[in-house]
Design a protein around this motif. Structure first.
Motif, PDB file in Angstrom:
ATOM      1  N   MET B 280       4.568   4.686 -10.522  1.00  0.00           N
ATOM      2  CA  MET B 280       5.481   5.128  -9.464  1.00  0.00           C
ATOM      3  C   MET B 280       4.869   6.170  -8.531  1.00  0.00           C
ATOM      4  O   MET B 280       4.965   6.058  -7.304  1.00  0.00           O
ATOM      5  N   SER B 281       4.228   7.192  -9.107  1.00  0.00           N
ATOM      6  CA  SER B 281       3.720   8.255  -8.252  1.00  0.00           C
ATOM      7  C   SER B 281       2.646   7.752  -7.301  1.00  0.00           C
ATOM      8  O   SER B 281       2.583   8.176  -6.145  1.00  0.00           O
ATOM      9  N   GLY B 282       1.825   6.839  -7.771  1.00  0.00           N
ATOM     10  CA  GLY B 282       0.813   6.250  -6.898  1.00  0.00           C
ATOM     11  C   GLY B 282       1.444   5.493  -5.748  1.00  0.00           C
ATOM     12  O   GLY B 282       0.928   5.495  -4.629  1.00  0.00           O
ATOM     13  N   CYS B 283       2.569   4.853  -6.016  1.00  0.00           N
ATOM     14  CA  CYS B 283       3.266   4.118  -4.955  1.00  0.00           C
ATOM     15  C   CYS B 283       3.878   5.082  -3.942  1.00  0.00           C
ATOM     16  O   CYS B 283       3.791   4.864  -2.738  1.00  0.00           O
ATOM     17  N   VAL B 284       4.499   6.157  -4.419  1.00  0.00           N
ATOM     18  CA  VAL B 284       5.128   7.114  -3.497  1.00  0.00           C
ATOM     19  C   VAL B 284       4.056   7.855  -2.695  1.00  0.00           C
ATOM     20  O   VAL B 284       4.169   8.010  -1.478  1.00  0.00           O
ATOM     21  N   ASN B 285       3.000   8.282  -3.370  1.00  0.00           N
ATOM     22  CA  ASN B 285       1.930   9.001  -2.675  1.00  0.00           C
ATOM     23  C   ASN B 285       1.280   8.162  -1.584  1.00  0.00           C
ATOM     24  O   ASN B 285       0.728   8.700  -0.628  1.00  0.00           O
ATOM     25  N   ALA B 286       1.330   6.845  -1.722  1.00  0.00           N
ATOM     26  CA  ALA B 286       0.705   5.970  -0.726  1.00  0.00           C
ATOM     27  C   ALA B 286       1.552   5.816   0.532  1.00  0.00           C
ATOM     28  O   ALA B 286       1.090   5.268   1.533  1.00  0.00           O
ATOM     29  N   GLN B 287       2.788   6.312   0.503  1.00  0.00           N
ATOM     30  CA  GLN B 287       3.638   6.192   1.689  1.00  0.00           C
ATOM     31  C   GLN B 287       3.289   7.275   2.711  1.00  0.00           C
ATOM     32  O   GLN B 287       2.718   8.308   2.366  1.00  0.00           O
ATOM     33  N   THR B 288       3.662   7.039   3.944  1.00  0.00           N
ATOM     34  CA  THR B 288       3.446   8.030   5.000  1.00  0.00           C
ATOM     35  C   THR B 288       4.044   9.372   4.580  1.00  0.00           C
ATOM     36  O   THR B 288       5.203   9.437   4.184  1.00  0.00           O
ATOM     37  N   GLY B 289       3.235  10.420   4.641  1.00  0.00           N
ATOM     38  CA  GLY B 289       3.717  11.739   4.254  1.00  0.00           C
ATOM     39  C   GLY B 289       3.682  11.980   2.756  1.00  0.00           C
ATOM     40  O   GLY B 289       4.037  13.062   2.293  1.00  0.00           O
ATOM     41  N   GLY B 290       3.289  10.967   1.992  1.00  0.00           N
ATOM     42  CA  GLY B 290       3.186  11.141   0.540  1.00  0.00           C
ATOM     43  C   GLY B 290       4.523  11.331  -0.152  1.00  0.00           C
ATOM     44  O   GLY B 290       4.583  11.824  -1.276  1.00  0.00           O
ATOM     45  N   SER B 291       5.598  10.939   0.517  1.00  0.00           N
ATOM     46  CA  SER B 291       6.911  11.084  -0.115  1.00  0.00           C
ATOM     47  C   SER B 291       7.833   9.982   0.375  1.00  0.00           C
ATOM     48  O   SER B 291       7.447   9.151   1.193  1.00  0.00           O
ATOM     49  N   CYS B 292       9.050   9.965  -0.143  1.00  0.00           N
ATOM     50  CA  CYS B 292      10.036   8.986   0.305  1.00  0.00           C
ATOM     51  C   CYS B 292      11.411   9.629   0.192  1.00  0.00           C
ATOM     52  O   CYS B 292      11.526  10.812  -0.141  1.00  0.00           O
ATOM     53  N   PHE B 293      12.436   8.864   0.487  1.00  0.00           N
ATOM     54  CA  PHE B 293      13.796   9.382   0.401  1.00  0.00           C
ATOM     55  C   PHE B 293      14.633   8.516  -0.533  1.00  0.00           C
ATOM     56  O   PHE B 293      14.528   7.289  -0.505  1.00  0.00           O
TER      57      PHE B 293
END
Lengths: 475, 475
Positions: B280-293
């Motif tokens: 999961m963390s690898g997936c979230v970190n790969a998003q723009t800004g390294g985060s999501c909502f």
């Protein structure tokens, strides 16, 4: 508004021909537009490997229990879940039916040519007899057999869109507008376009003038340009397949001889040098400087000869073009291989940590003697010690662009999706033109051809259905 | 030179206790030095999951055909081959024997508590009855049962080294020098040391003041400092396990309720929100800004209550501490959750592409209605539509440091390796202190405890052997 065709396919490689055939068979009138002098695209140049699970070829080889579920699990795992599951699932589920369909067109896949083409233990790489050229030829014949209008040496300049709702209604070729119910973008990737490599594939572009492309020279990203004109989102940035090269000449070599020792700038080995190309470039790119050095000694250089074991998969007839005695001598003279009388000097010239290189070579030599690669499990029988000066170090970079996979966002029906997440009516994309099916790692030889055939077929069928729905009623 | 002990173990968590026991049983006199007031380290605080293939517990559950080969293949695949194979192989081969050994110490692993803890389909996560505390307690008793000197509340300041050959000959505690034949570094990770997080784990440090650590507060990286004093190389930079958090309070939550919808700044979902924390963390970190909502609506907020289904694995007795009605209200008031009356406004406040968010929510709601998550295959029964204002968006960052895996380079005998690739005589490292065993992705719950036990045991046994070889002869 008169419609010239129900479906226009832009690009006649593996994906485009598959789309044309399926669109036709779903009842659509079809035009297939190709920039090259013949159909085939990059598929025709490829090794012709097709990745699938649960096929008749596997069963003929005694592999009875492989499933699309297992392929999907492997797909997601190797990509660390950073790939769209619905697309990976669609590819996994439709890969085997796509292979059987290809077999139906006359392509031969023998059990003997089935191999484990990625880093999975089960054999899913189906190598076509006659390589990609045979696949392209079979599809070409299927196209000819049908009432499909084919235009060669023709490039589409732009898409026609409906100003009211943004739907795609045709294409422009030169000054001619051709109206259609749907357009399928299957122009391949953009490997032949350095500007697009710089924009969409920085991991490749980082290797500067080492970079070259093995696909069709017409693959300059037309589909991405056309897709963006219609508002399609370009997704899966910085993805594709890179192959490693010593940059001697522009010659492809998928595997290297087993006697090569890869060492990074810290002086350590970091990978089994015979690891599948699916993962190799990612391993090399992760090293300091994004490259490594291939180390060997004079005894090995003198013995290096063309070895059919490392014949390229692309049917050029060449074997081991780079790692051959006289080529190595020539490249050393040309300064492309570092030569030194001691490992210490070699390390200094190459910018490798000297002591660590010595330790690595000592360990490697001991492993050669004992017959076991203790750290990376390379087949010991192909290893050769590094003992006799002069010593050689050839820099290796993952700089050959084999394919690109940044492209038009699609859904499981191969419909193009815009920046708001909405379907662009009348627009489809498949194969290398579509983004997001291939992940950050290639799952193995055949990932791309399976993608082309599977999503090409899906795009063709759905484009025909779309064209039927939007057809002008005969009032 | 008098030797006070054959082997000194620095750090008494899971790895250190395992090392002490094995060193003792191999005939060494052993001292175990622990900074905390009790033994146990981060192992005692953990969920007590142990990852292994081919165990008696698996067989008791009817899993007869799992092997260390399959575990190794999965290990290499998920890590895209960017992990040292000899270490992954050693862990895979010794994980099952290590589990049986733990069972022999009285730890209970029931077939009912065996589950698929990573992204593999076979169940390899063995959850100890009583969590990590039970593992620590069992090992503690094994230590007490033996003639092992234990010093609590004691920190080692530096290593003693032989000036001639660099070998490690003991430790310094306060003003006291303690001589030994070998030293084993098992001080855990460095999660409690912000300077080291900044230096060695930039992917975590990027999340600024959201970052906190769930391990033992004594884990400030002593082993890395001591190892470097003796010349050990620090490897596997930027690796560890991060867990996601909405940063409401410093409360761990390993899984989120199924009704949460993760959306990135492009307005798209990108992962099954119930995917294992291994990826999961690898997936979230790969998003723009390294985060999501995390998106949800008022109906869902009102219904949100503590759900034992999402109880944390760390035996705190708390369930779903974050995603509960009143907590959400409180956090919204505190400004940590964005609230808006329309999705359009929510998107604007959060910096999400508005149209795309609307499309994503529309698709998600349709999937809720139809009972199928068409894109990410989340269990549909736990999904809830996002329809009733006000709408909520809580930012999610992978900012909880669960463990760190940058550390002292070791070989398969747990011997510390220096920058030249040479063994540092007399120095060993295991568990979180050692680098390179864990890859860039956690293979699943139990990766770290298995690492601690397996390499702790290996380090203890080899340290005892080393001490025997280097023992002063009685002349």
């Amino acid at each position: 508004m008169n419609r010239d065709y129900d479906v226009i396919i832009v690009g006649g490689g593996g994906a485009g021909m598959s789309a044309a055939i399926e669109a036709h068979d779903a009842g659509a009138s079809v035009a297939l537009i190709e920039a090259d002098v013949r159909l085939g695209g990059s598929t025709a140049l490829s090794g012709g490997v097709y990745y699938a699970a649960g096929t008749s070829v596997q069963r003929a080889k005694g592999i009875e229990d492989d499933t699309s579920d297992a392929m999907f699990e492997y797909y997601m795992t190797l990509n660390q879940y950073r790939v769209e599951p619905s697309l990976a699932r669609t590819l996994s589920d439709n890969a085997a039916p796509g292979l059987e369909w290809l077999i139906g067109t006359g392509v031969e896949f023998t059990p003997g040519s089935l191999y484990s083409s990625g880093v999975e233990s089960v054999a899913r790489g189906h190598a076509a007899t006659g390589n990609g050229a045979a696949i392209a030829e079979a599809l070409d014949q299927e196209v000819r057999r049908r009432n499909i209008d084919v235009a060669l040496k023709t490039r589409v300049q732009q898409l026609q869109t409906n100003r009211d709702n943004g739907s795609v209604t045709g294409v422009t070729v030169g000054d001619t507008v051709i109206q259609s119910g749907a357009v399928v973008l299957t122009t391949g990737g953009f490997g032949a376009n350095p500007d697009f490599i710089a924009r969409y594939y920085p991991e490749a572009a980082a290797h500067g003038d080492w970079v070259w492309y093995i696909g069709n020279s017409n693959c300059i990203g037309d589909g991405l340009v056309l897709g963006e004109q219609a508002g399609a989102e370009i997704v899966a940035h910085n993805r594709g397949l890179l192959l490693t090269t010593p940059n001697f000449r522009k010659e492809l070599e998928v595997y290297v001889p087993g006697w090569i020792v890869y060492v990074n700038r810290e002086g350590s080995r970091f990978v089994n040098e015979l690891a599948e190309y699916a993962v190799m470039s990612g391993c090399v790119n992760a090293q300091t400087g994004g490259s490594c050095f291939a180390i060997f000694d004079e005894t090995t250089r003198l013995e290096a000869k063309p070895d059919p074991l490392y014949a390229d998969l692309f049917a050029s007839g060449m074997v081991s073009p780079n790692w051959v005695s006289d080529v190595l001598e020539e490249q050393a003279k040309a300064g492309k291989i570092i030569v030194a009388d001691t490992l210490q000097q070699l390390a200094q010239k190459a910018g490798i940590r000297p002591g660590a290189l010595q330790t690595t070579v000592d360990e490697y030599n001991a492993d050669c003697d004992s017959g076991t690669d203790t750290r990376f499990f390379k087949t010991a029988s192909v290893m050769k010690p590094v003992r006799t000066p002069p010593f050689y170090a050839a820099e290796i970079r993952p700089a050959i662009v084999c394919l690109t996979s940044t492209g038009v966002r699609i859904d499981t029906k191969a419909q193009a999706i815009d920046g708001q997440g909405l379907v662009i009516e009348g627009l489809f994309a498949a194969g290398e033109t579509a983004g997001g099916v291939l992940g950050e790692r290639y799952i193995g030889g055949g990932n791309s051809i399976a993608n082309a055939i599977v999503f090409g077929r899906i795009a063709g069928e759905n484009a025909a259905n779309q064209a039927r729905r939007s057809a002008p009623t005969n009032t």
